[in-house]
Write a protein that holds these residues in place. Structure first.
Motif, PDB file in Angstrom:
ATOM      1  N   UNK A  60      -6.523   5.104 -12.605  1.00  0.00           N
ATOM      2  CA  UNK A  60      -6.362   3.768 -13.042  1.00  0.00           C
ATOM      3  C   UNK A  60      -6.835   2.516 -12.405  1.00  0.00           C
ATOM      4  N   UNK A  61      -7.793   1.664 -13.172  1.00  0.00           N
ATOM      5  CA  UNK A  61      -8.227   0.765 -12.319  1.00  0.00           C
ATOM      6  C   UNK A  61      -7.239  -0.478 -11.990  1.00  0.00           C
ATOM      7  N   UNK A  62      -6.552  -0.179 -10.914  1.00  0.00           N
ATOM      8  CA  UNK A  62      -5.807  -1.170 -10.434  1.00  0.00           C
ATOM      9  C   UNK A  62      -6.217  -1.997  -9.292  1.00  0.00           C
ATOM     10  N   UNK A  63      -5.705  -2.726  -8.591  1.00  0.00           N
ATOM     11  CA  UNK A  63      -6.307  -3.339  -7.349  1.00  0.00           C
ATOM     12  C   UNK A  63      -6.783  -2.571  -6.467  1.00  0.00           C
ATOM     13  N   UNK A  64      -5.884  -1.209  -6.164  1.00  0.00           N
ATOM     14  CA  UNK A  64      -6.264  -0.239  -5.236  1.00  0.00           C
ATOM     15  C   UNK A  64      -7.801   0.269  -5.639  1.00  0.00           C
ATOM     16  N   UNK A  65      -8.044   0.469  -6.691  1.00  0.00           N
ATOM     17  CA  UNK A  65      -9.299   0.996  -7.496  1.00  0.00           C
ATOM     18  C   UNK A  65     -10.565  -0.055  -7.031  1.00  0.00           C
ATOM     19  N   UNK A  66     -10.199  -1.535  -7.571  1.00  0.00           N
ATOM     20  CA  UNK A  66     -11.214  -2.394  -7.370  1.00  0.00           C
ATOM     21  C   UNK A  66     -11.491  -2.592  -5.631  1.00  0.00           C
ATOM     22  N   UNK A  67     -10.550  -2.524  -4.997  1.00  0.00           N
ATOM     23  CA  UNK A  67     -10.639  -2.686  -3.652  1.00  0.00           C
ATOM     24  C   UNK A  67     -11.411  -1.694  -2.847  1.00  0.00           C
ATOM     25  N   UNK A  68     -11.109  -0.379  -3.144  1.00  0.00           N
ATOM     26  CA  UNK A  68     -12.023   0.816  -2.917  1.00  0.00           C
ATOM     27  C   UNK A  68     -13.533   0.518  -3.422  1.00  0.00           C
TER      28      UNK A  68
END
Length: 80
Positions: A60-68
């Motif tokens: 899922x492209x959520x905030x965690x994905x983009x932070x990583x």
């Protein structure tokens, strides 16, 4: 380069000639080559889209994905 002769009704020939004139092509062959390349690109994009639609869902492209992702970019910059 190979040669291919194409027979067109007068109305289509007139259309091609007009496109060559309006769009600044040197020859009708140049115009037709561009049309063929665009069709190849369209077919390749269609294949990619269909392959993507048939594939399993990813993360899922959520905030965690983009932070990583940002972290990976920063790490890559630091290692250069």
């Amino acid at each position: 380069m190979s040669t291919m002769n194409i027979s067109l009704p007068e109305s289509l020939k007139g259309f091609v000639d007009e496109q060559v004139r309006q769009r600044g092509y040197s020859t009708s062959s140049e115009y037709l080559r561009e049309l063929i390349r665009k069709e190849q690109d369209r077919q390749q994009l269609r294949t990619l889209l269909l392959d993507g639609a048939a594939s399993k869902l990813g993360l899922e492209a959520d905030e965690n994905y983009f932070s990583g992702l940002r972290q990976r970019v920063e790490n890559h910059k630091a290692n250069d």
